[in-house]
Each structure stands twice: as structure tokens, then as C-alpha cells.
Design a protein around this motif. Structure first.
Motif, PDB file in Angstrom:
ATOM      1  N   ARG A 406       0.836  -1.214   0.000  1.00 56.96           N
ATOM      2  CA  ARG A 406       0.000   0.000   0.000  1.00 56.96           C
ATOM      3  C   ARG A 406       0.862   1.253   0.000  1.00 56.96           C
ATOM      4  N   CYS A 407       0.336   2.263  -0.682  1.00 56.47           N
ATOM      5  CA  CYS A 407       0.965   3.583  -0.640  1.00 56.47           C
ATOM      6  C   CYS A 407       0.222   4.449   0.366  1.00 56.47           C
ATOM      7  N   PRO A 408       0.875   4.921   1.428  1.00 54.85           N
ATOM      8  CA  PRO A 408       0.179   5.724   2.447  1.00 54.85           C
ATOM      9  C   PRO A 408      -0.187   7.120   1.949  1.00 54.85           C
ATOM     10  N   SER A 409       0.415   7.563   0.877  1.00 56.33           N
ATOM     11  CA  SER A 409       0.137   8.922   0.389  1.00 56.33           C
ATOM     12  C   SER A 409      -1.160   9.004  -0.406  1.00 56.33           C
ATOM     13  N   CYS A 410      -1.333   8.088  -1.368  1.00 62.99           N
ATOM     14  CA  CYS A 410      -2.501   8.188  -2.248  1.00 62.99           C
ATOM     15  C   CYS A 410      -3.468   7.030  -2.101  1.00 62.99           C
ATOM     16  N   GLY A 411      -3.113   6.001  -1.324  1.00 51.93           N
ATOM     17  CA  GLY A 411      -4.009   4.876  -1.106  1.00 51.93           C
ATOM     18  C   GLY A 411      -3.910   3.767  -2.134  1.00 51.93           C
ATOM     19  N   TRP A 412      -2.961   3.857  -3.078  1.00 53.60           N
ATOM     20  CA  TRP A 412      -2.770   2.774  -4.058  1.00 53.60           C
ATOM     21  C   TRP A 412      -2.463   1.458  -3.343  1.00 53.60           C
ATOM     22  N   VAL A 413      -3.057   0.355  -3.835  1.00 50.29           N
ATOM     23  CA  VAL A 413      -2.736  -0.972  -3.317  1.00 50.29           C
ATOM     24  C   VAL A 413      -2.384  -1.878  -4.483  1.00 50.29           C
ATOM     25  N   SER A 414      -1.533  -2.842  -4.221  1.00 50.87           N
ATOM     26  CA  SER A 414      -1.047  -3.721  -5.285  1.00 50.87           C
ATOM     27  C   SER A 414      -2.183  -4.575  -5.835  1.00 50.87           C
ATOM     28  N   GLN A 415      -2.283  -4.619  -7.152  1.00 50.85           N
ATOM     29  CA  GLN A 415      -3.378  -5.294  -7.834  1.00 50.85           C
ATOM     30  C   GLN A 415      -2.820  -6.172  -8.940  1.00 50.85           C
ATOM     31  N   CYS A 416      -3.427  -7.346  -9.138  1.00 51.05           N
ATOM     32  CA  CYS A 416      -3.001  -8.228 -10.221  1.00 51.05           C
ATOM     33  C   CYS A 416      -3.332  -7.593 -11.569  1.00 51.05           C
ATOM     34  N   ARG A 417      -2.459  -7.809 -12.546  1.00 55.91           N
ATOM     35  CA  ARG A 417      -2.691  -7.269 -13.884  1.00 55.91           C
ATOM     36  C   ARG A 417      -3.760  -8.043 -14.642  1.00 55.91           C
ATOM     37  N   GLN A 418      -4.072  -9.266 -14.176  1.00 54.85           N
ATOM     38  CA  GLN A 418      -4.993 -10.120 -14.923  1.00 54.85           C
ATOM     39  C   GLN A 418      -6.259 -10.476 -14.162  1.00 54.85           C
ATOM     40  N   CYS A 419      -6.313 -10.182 -12.856  1.00 53.74           N
ATOM     41  CA  CYS A 419      -7.440 -10.595 -12.018  1.00 53.74           C
ATOM     42  C   CYS A 419      -7.926  -9.413 -11.187  1.00 53.74           C
ATOM     43  N   THR A 420      -9.179  -9.490 -10.750  1.00 49.98           N
ATOM     44  CA  THR A 420      -9.686  -8.502  -9.800  1.00 49.98           C
ATOM     45  C   THR A 420      -9.347  -8.977  -8.395  1.00 49.98           C
ATOM     46  N   ALA A 421      -8.071  -9.025  -8.106  1.00 41.93           N
ATOM     47  CA  ALA A 421      -7.576  -9.502  -6.812  1.00 41.93           C
ATOM     48  C   ALA A 421      -6.286  -8.779  -6.486  1.00 41.93           C
ATOM     49  N   HIS A 422      -6.052  -8.608  -5.191  1.00 43.05           N
ATOM     50  CA  HIS A 422      -4.798  -8.007  -4.759  1.00 43.05           C
ATOM     51  C   HIS A 422      -3.663  -9.010  -4.908  1.00 43.05           C
ATOM     52  N   THR A 423      -2.496  -8.486  -5.167  1.00 43.68           N
ATOM     53  CA  THR A 423      -1.309  -9.340  -5.191  1.00 43.68           C
ATOM     54  C   THR A 423      -0.676  -9.370  -3.804  1.00 43.68           C
ATOM     55  N   VAL A 424      -0.040 -10.486  -3.500  1.00 46.23           N
ATOM     56  CA  VAL A 424       0.549 -10.734  -2.189  1.00 46.23           C
ATOM     57  C   VAL A 424       2.053 -10.533  -2.265  1.00 46.23           C
ATOM     58  N   VAL A 425       2.611  -9.878  -1.268  1.00 45.53           N
ATOM     59  CA  VAL A 425       4.057  -9.680  -1.206  1.00 45.53           C
ATOM     60  C   VAL A 425       4.715 -10.981  -0.774  1.00 45.53           C
ATOM     61  N   HIS A 426       5.687 -11.443  -1.576  1.00 47.48           N
ATOM     62  CA  HIS A 426       6.466 -12.628  -1.240  1.00 47.48           C
ATOM     63  C   HIS A 426       7.939 -12.252  -1.211  1.00 47.48           C
ATOM     64  N   ARG A 427       8.627 -12.759  -0.202  1.00 50.10           N
ATOM     65  CA  ARG A 427      10.066 -12.528  -0.101  1.00 50.10           C
ATOM     66  C   ARG A 427      10.802 -13.853  -0.186  1.00 50.10           C
ATOM     67  N   ALA A 428      11.903 -13.858  -0.891  1.00 53.97           N
ATOM     68  CA  ALA A 428      12.743 -15.045  -0.989  1.00 53.97           C
ATOM     69  C   ALA A 428      14.167 -14.646  -0.669  1.00 53.97           C
ATOM     70  N   SER A 429      14.885 -15.511   0.069  1.00 57.25           N
ATOM     71  CA  SER A 429      16.248 -15.190   0.491  1.00 57.25           C
ATOM     72  C   SER A 429      17.144 -14.995  -0.729  1.00 57.25           C
ATOM     73  N   GLY A 430      17.894 -13.897  -0.704  1.00 67.01           N
ATOM     74  CA  GLY A 430      18.841 -13.630  -1.771  1.00 67.01           C
ATOM     75  C   GLY A 430      18.220 -13.058  -3.028  1.00 67.01           C
ATOM     76  N   ARG A 431      16.896 -12.868  -3.039  1.00 65.63           N
ATOM     77  CA  ARG A 431      16.233 -12.325  -4.222  1.00 65.63           C
ATOM     78  C   ARG A 431      15.323 -11.173  -3.826  1.00 65.63           C
ATOM     79  N   ARG A 432      15.038 -10.338  -4.798  1.00 65.03           N
ATOM     80  CA  ARG A 432      14.166  -9.191  -4.552  1.00 65.03           C
ATOM     81  C   ARG A 432      12.737  -9.673  -4.332  1.00 65.03           C
ATOM     82  N   ALA A 433      12.003  -8.987  -3.463  1.00 60.79           N
ATOM     83  CA  ALA A 433      10.616  -9.341  -3.194  1.00 60.79           C
ATOM     84  C   ALA A 433       9.778  -9.186  -4.462  1.00 60.79           C
ATOM     85  N   VAL A 434       8.733  -9.993  -4.549  1.00 57.32           N
ATOM     86  CA  VAL A 434       7.852  -9.956  -5.706  1.00 57.32           C
ATOM     87  C   VAL A 434       6.410  -9.847  -5.229  1.00 57.32           C
TER      88      VAL A 434
END
Length: 705
Positions: A406-434
Motif C-alpha cells: 500500500r501507498c500511504p500517500s494516495c491509497g494505491w494498493v497492489s493489484q493483479c494485472r490479470q485478475c480482480t484480486a490483490h497481489t501478495v508480497v512474497h520474499r525469498a532469500s537472496g532475491r528481490r521481493a515480488v
């Protein structure tokens, strides 16, 4: 030349009915054949022999080859498949072919046409009779499967002494065996020793030369149960011991084929598996056990949307053999059957190890000062268990790092490009979060700044297992923390390794999702903490309270199985909710009776039967228009009497993978009336659909609405 005969063949295509092919001699039902369907070579199954085709004889193609590497599928298996196709209103070919191991339905594995010497299987025979050096061990072939069959473990474990309650329950279940058929609900609290009764019943059936089918809801439950079964029921192979076969979707094609062959030939007498094991031919089947019968995993969610539990009951009735349904939290459908006397009710009200059930307490979070979602009470309890050298489980049924970004300034939240669903933050060791969509699987990098306003201070909202694990590692740096969820167990063998680590005492705090909530016997677990349970309280599905109660009762049952003083802390903003109050009393019976009374007042299952029609199209309006036309068509049919037709509505997650979806619910207090309407309605739907871009499906007894 004699006149040809016509074979009615089932094919794995989304079309109703059977397809006629010509052959020179009759072929028994249940035999696989290679045919051409359009320009495609396909494996089909003979279902019937006809004297005349249902189309013009000059349009009937000939069978390419008859595959006689296996005997015909037995009559009882054909009856089971036929019933499933009729009850779930699914094309027969899309039932019988997917029920076979993949290797037995691939046309590329077979070549040539039938000759006097029989069909040619590429893996089994070569021109001139020469066998390739690797033929005996080729994976995915009948010959290779036979050669690779191994012998079971040889040790026999010692049977524990039964408690008085177990002895009484076993005696009642044995009357079911002696009677030959019927269904029993084995309702036992967590840790009451239901598995021990399964083993004793299986031992009795195996001693009679019969086979046993033992179903479990999830793959990760098979390894520990497999070892128990081997230790108890599989003595030295030289003594003529029955064999054990394992079947689930993570097996390789070769392993699945080998298990299927051993069971269908009667070489393995006990089959342990998930729902797909139900459709395995078993020539001497004498007992079916469905463990954790309430579990939603027994319902297939794509293709043939069948309930393995319900088909197991039908199969038992068809064969005249007993079926045992086991659970600490039975489904309300099963509970009602038991209360009305349709099923025999067998109770195990106490734990087998004489340990008391854990003390369940509610932690009111409305005025609590939370630290990363944890109340001070839960953090103090975790600290106390660490000092005592006991294990703890933190349960949160949400994987990933955080539900949304989420962006605290404008209220944007992460959204899937193909679905009407939010995307989930995933972290993996040694790699950038997706950012990952849990509906279509689409993955994208976490943006370095807000796509709308450019603010770089993007923040994760909520928490999943990864974020909980990270916080606990910071708060308890001395603790050994193990996370078990779908992300941590993707690789083959990873789940077994993680559970082995916990069982060996090499973990202090276990963080897990529903994967850890049932069936596992953690000897050193003294505390269970539950986070974010309230999310399920107000779900749209009327089954949500039942599922929440079962889930929490199951996860609470992991604690205190070997020592007294175990505790369960459930954090909630709604401590007065009936679900939580019944949970604290360990009162399944009271919860079930109140829930059934509420459903009866509302006319909901199990006091009614439902079917769900879904439509998907590039535009939501097209899906809704189709379902409205279906509703009008259904209402005009005389079979609609006694069936309620709801409005067509969008699904909760409307768009998945750029396809938009809607649903139409049909409901009746009389199951036969619902099926009569479906039989009259479904053949008309393709004409109503019109466009090939619109697809529709039917689910009988839907579990998610």
C-alpha cells in the motif's frame, strides 16, 4: 467379410455422449482403444457394443488399435465411473480417462494397428520381437512398472493397549465388518486414537484376503501414516505379507502407474492415498476408510468436481462393504446422517494418552497493544514455552509476506494485472521481493515507488507466514523457527524434511498454515497461538463458520498430546462469537446442533441440494447475459417445479487470468427434482452460449459459493 460391429467409445473431450467406431470383432467394455478424433490420435475406452451406429455407417471411422496390455476395467469400476458422470452431470469420457494414470491415456505411447499378434505398445514390443535394453525399466509403461516394483519395509511395530473407549468403539466397528456393509462415523476428539482403530480394522480385513482403501485429505499426511502402516501391517515379504501402495498427485508418472497396477492386479492389498486414489480398481476391496472426512480437500475443484467422500460412500454401498468416516469435527452433512440413524455413530470422547485436551483461551485484541500482530499475552506465552524447552505453533492461514502493498500517500494498493484480486508480497532469500497473484500465479517485481504518485515509502499491509517468521526471528533470536506452508514445501521431499525436523525436536517455534492443522502428532508441542482467525467470521459463504470451527479445533488438537498443561490462545476482536465460545468448551456437538438448526430455518444444505452454474467470458456482461438466458430457459421447463432459481451474479473474484466470471445458483429441498431439471436443462446450454469464447460449467453440491 463379416459385418463390422460398432463400439461406443468414451473420449476425454468436453462433449456429451459416446462416439461410435467400427471394428471387426466385439471388444469388452473397459478396454482401451486408440482412435482418431478429428485429426487427433486419442486413447478412448470402450463402453458398449452396438449392432448399429447412432450416425450413418459410412461416417463411422474404424478403430486404429485395441490396447490389450491390460485386462478390461472391472464392472464395479465402470459402475462407479458411470454414476459419477450421471450425478455430477459430466461427460463420461472426462470421467473415465482422467481417472487412469497419465501413461495409460497417452496415444504417443502406442503405435501400429491391431494384428493377429495383438496391439503394439512402443514400450513393450519392437519390430522383429527385439526388446530395447531399457524396456524393462522404462518409466510410464506397463512393462517398466512391473520391473520397478519394490518390496515393503519388513518390521512389525507393537500395537498399543487400547483404552476402554477404544475397545468399545472397536467392538461397534467390528459389527459393521461382520454385517458386510454400512457407513459408520467415528467421531473422536483430537488425539483419541482413531488411527489405531483404522489399523485394527484393516488388519482384520487383510487377514480375510481382502483389500483396504485408506483416504487422507492431503499429500503431506501420507508419509507419517505410511510408516505407521508399514510398521504395523507389513511384516516380512517372504511371509506372504500384503503390500502397500501410495497414490497422490505429486508422484511421478511411473510411480503412479506402478501403484495403480499393483493395486488393480491385487498385488497390493492396502492403498493409502488422497482423493484421486478413490478411482483405482481394487478387485478384492473389503473396507474404505475416509480420515478427516470433513476436509474440503476431498472436493475436486476443477474438471469433474466430485466429492471423494461421497463417492466412497456410494462405492461402499455398491460393493456391499463397510465405510468408516473419521473426524474430530465431522461435516454437518455427516453429523446429520449419524444423528438420524443413517450412519452408525461411534464415539471416542477422550484422548488415548489420558492427557487432557488443551486449555483454549480467547485473547481480546480490541484494546490490546499489538506488536506486528502479536498481543503481549501471546508473546509472553511463547517466551515461557521457550524457557521450558517446549515447542510452540503460531498458526496463520495466509502465506506470503503481506496480503497487499500500500501507498500511504494516495491509497494505491497492489493489484493483479490479470485478475480482480490483490497481489501478495512474497520474499525469498537472496532475491528481490515480488508481488504474486494467488489466483492466476502472475508474478511481478515490487515497484520501487508508487505507480500512481511516485511515493517511495510503500508499506506492506497485514501479514502472512513469511512476515510472522521474520518478526519471531527478530523477537526471539535464540529460537529455532521453522515455517511450513505451500511456498516452503514446493520442492519434492521438502515437506517431509520440515516435518521430520519438527518431530525430531529441532524446532522451537513452528509457523504454519492449514498444512499443519490436522493429522500431525507433534509430541513436544505445548502452545498454539492463532492469528487473524476473524477474517473467516464474516465470509459470504454460509459454510465459513463450520470451516473456521473445524480448522481451529483441529489446530488446537495439535497441542498437549504427550504432556499436560497445553494451551491454545486465539486472538480475536469478537470473543463473544458463538464459534469461539463453542471452541473454548470443545463443544462440537453443541456447535453442530445450533448450526444445523440455523441452516434448517434458512433452507440451506444439508436441508436442501444445490447446483452451481458458472460462466466465463472476456466480458462480464456476456457471462451474465448467458446465465440470465439460462435462468429464463430453466424457468420455462416443467421440470423447474420445486427448484429455486437465484439471480445471476458476478463471482467474488470476478476476473481471473483476464477472463470474467459469473454464477447462477439452483436449489431444491428435493434432490431428485434438482437433477431432473439439470437433465432437461444442460443439453440446451451450448445453443444458448452461442459464442465459442463463452465457457460454462456445472458443479453439483458446490462447496464454495
Amino acid at each position: 467379410m463379416s459385418d463390422p460391429v460398432y463400439l461406443a467409445v468414451a473420449l476425454d473431450v468436453p462433449l456429451p455422449g459416446l462416439f461410435d467406431y467400427a471394428h471387426d470383432v466385439p471388444v469388452a467394455p473397459g478396454v482401451r482403444v486408440r482412435v482418431m478424433f478429428g485429426r487427433r490420435a486419442m486413447i478412448g475406452m470402450v463402453w458398449a457394443v452396438r449392432q448399429q451406429p447412432q450416425v450413418a455407417p459410412d461416417k463411422v471411422r474404424a478403430i486404429e488399435s485395441v490396447l490389450d496390455d491390460l485386462p478390461p476395467l472391472p464392472d464395479d469400476w465402470l459402475r462407479l465411473a458411470g454414476f459419477a458422470a450421471r450425478y455430477y452431470h459430466h461427460p463420461l469420457g472426462e470421467v473415465v480417462l482422467p481417472a487412469l494414470p497419465p501413461s495409460l491415456r497417452k496415444p504417443s505411447a502406442y503405435t501400429g494397428a491391431r494384428s493377429a499378434g495383438g496391439p503394439v505398445c512402443r514400450a513393450d514390443r519392437r519390430p522383429g520381437g527385439r526388446q530395447p535394453r531399457h524396456a524393462a525399466s522404462a518409466p510410464g509403461t506397463v512393462a517398466g512398472a512391473e520391473a520397478a516394483v519394490g518390496s515393503p519395509d519388513a518390521a512389525r511395530g507393537q500395537a498399543p493397549q487400547l483404552t476402554a473407549h477404544q475397545q468399545a468403539a472397536l467392538a461397534r466397528l467390528q459389527t459393521l465388518l461382520s454385517g458386510g456393509h454400512g457407513v459408520a462415523l467415528l467421531h473422536g476428539v483430537t488425539g483419541s486414537g482413531k488411527t489405531e482403530l483404522y489399523l485394527r480394522l484393516a488388519q482384520q480385513v487383510l487377514a480375510q484376503g481382502r483389500q483396504v482403501l485408506l483416504l487422507v485429505p492431503e499429500i503431506n499426511l501420507t508419509p507419517q501414516l505410511e510408516q505407521v502402516v508399514r510398521d504395523r501391517l507389513m511384516p516380512d515379504a517372504a511371509a506372504g505379507a500384503p503390500g502397500l501402495a501410495i497414490m497422490h498427485s505429486r508422484l511421478s508418472e511411473g510411480d503412479r502407474l506402478r501403484a495403480w497396477l499393483r493395486v488393480s492386479r491385487g498385488e497390493a492389498s492396502l492403498l493409502l492415498g488422497t482423493r484421486l486414489a478413490l478411482m483405482t480398481p481394487m478387485p478384492r476391496l473389503g473396507l474404505i476408510v475416509v480420515d478427516e472426512e470433513h476436509d474440503a480437500s476431498y472436493k475436486q475443484q476443477d474438471g469433474l468436481r466430485y466429492s471423494a467422500r461421497d463417492l466412497a460412500i456410494w462405492r461402499g454401498h455398491d460393493l456391499g462393504i463397510p465405510v468408516v468416516l473419521g473426524s474430530a469435527t465431522p461435516s454437518l452433512e455427516t453429523w446429520r446422517h449419524a444423528q438420524e440413524g443413517d450412519y452408525q455413530y461411534v464415539s471416542l470422547p477422550e484422548r488415548a494418552q489420558t492427557q487432557p485436551l488443551p486449555d483454549i483461551r480467547l485473547v481480546d485484541t480490541r484494546r490490546a497493544q499489538l506488536e506486528q500482530g502479536f498481543t503481549p499475552q501471546l508473546l509472553q506465552a511463547l517466551e515461557a514455552r521457550l524457557r521450558q524447552g517446549e515447542q510452540s505453533l503460531v498458526f496463520i492461514n495466509r502465506r506470503g509476506y503481506a496480503p497487499v502493498l500500500r501507498c500511504p500517500s494516495c491509497g494505491w494498493v497492489s493489484q493483479c494485472r490479470q485478475c480482480t484480486a490483490h497481489t501478495v508480497v512474497h520474499r525469498a532469500s537472496g532475491r528481490r521481493a515480488v508481488l504474486q497473484c494467488h489466483h492466476c500465479g502472475d508474478t511481478q517485481p515490487v515497484p520501487r515507488a508508487c505507480p500512481d504518485c511516485g511515493d517511495q515509502d510503500l508499506q506492506p499491509m497485514g501479514r502472512g507466514t513469511q512476515r510472522v517468521e521474520e518478526f519471531l526471528a527478530e523477537h526471539f533470536p535464540q529460537a529455532r523457527i521453522v515455517r511450513i506452508d505451500a511456498d516452503a514445501t514446493r520442492r519434492k521431499g521438502s515437506a517431509e524434511a520440515l516435518f521430520a525436523q519438527v518431530h525430531a525436536g529441532e524446532a522451537d517455534i513452528l509457523v504454519g498454515t492449514q498444512m499443519v492443522s490436522k493429522g500431525h502428532d507433534f509430541a513436544g508441542l505445548g502452545l498454539v497461538g492463532v492469528l487473524n482467525a476473524d477474517a473467516a467470521l464474516f465470509a459470504q459463504d454460509f459454510r465459513a463458520p463450520e470451516r473456521l470451527f473445524a480448522q481451529l479445533m483441529q489446530v488446537a488438537g495439535r497441542a498437549g498430546r504427550r504432556a499436560a498443561g497445553a494451551q491454545v490462545l486465539v486472538q480475536t476482536d469478537y470473543p463473544d462469537q458463538a464459534v469461539y465460545q463453542a471452541l473454548c468448551r470443545h463443544d462440537y456437538s453443541g456447535f453442530a446442533q445450533a448450526s444445523l438448526a440455523e441452516r434448517q430455518d434458512l433452507g440451506l444444505p444439508p436441508f436442501s441440494s444445490q447446483a452451481l452454474l458458472t460462466a466465463q467470458a472476456p466480458r462480464l456482461a456476456d457471462a451474465l447475459d448467458f446465465l440470465l438466458a439460462v435462468r429464463d430457459c430453466a424457468a420455462s421447463l416443467p421440470e423447474a417445479a420445486g427448484v429455486r432459481l437465484y439471480d445471476a451474479v458476478p463471482l467474488r473474484v470476478v476476473r481471473v487470468a483476464r477472463v470474467e466470471r459469473a454464477q447462477l445458483l439452483l436449489e431444491s429441498t428435493r434432490r431428485p427434482a434438482l437433477h431432473r431439471l439439470l437433465n432437461a436443462l444442460l443439453p440446451r446450454l451450448d445453443a444458448l452460449a452461442g459464442s465459442a469464447a463463452l465457457r460454462w460449467g456445472i458443479e453439483v453440491d458446490p462447496q464454495d459459493i
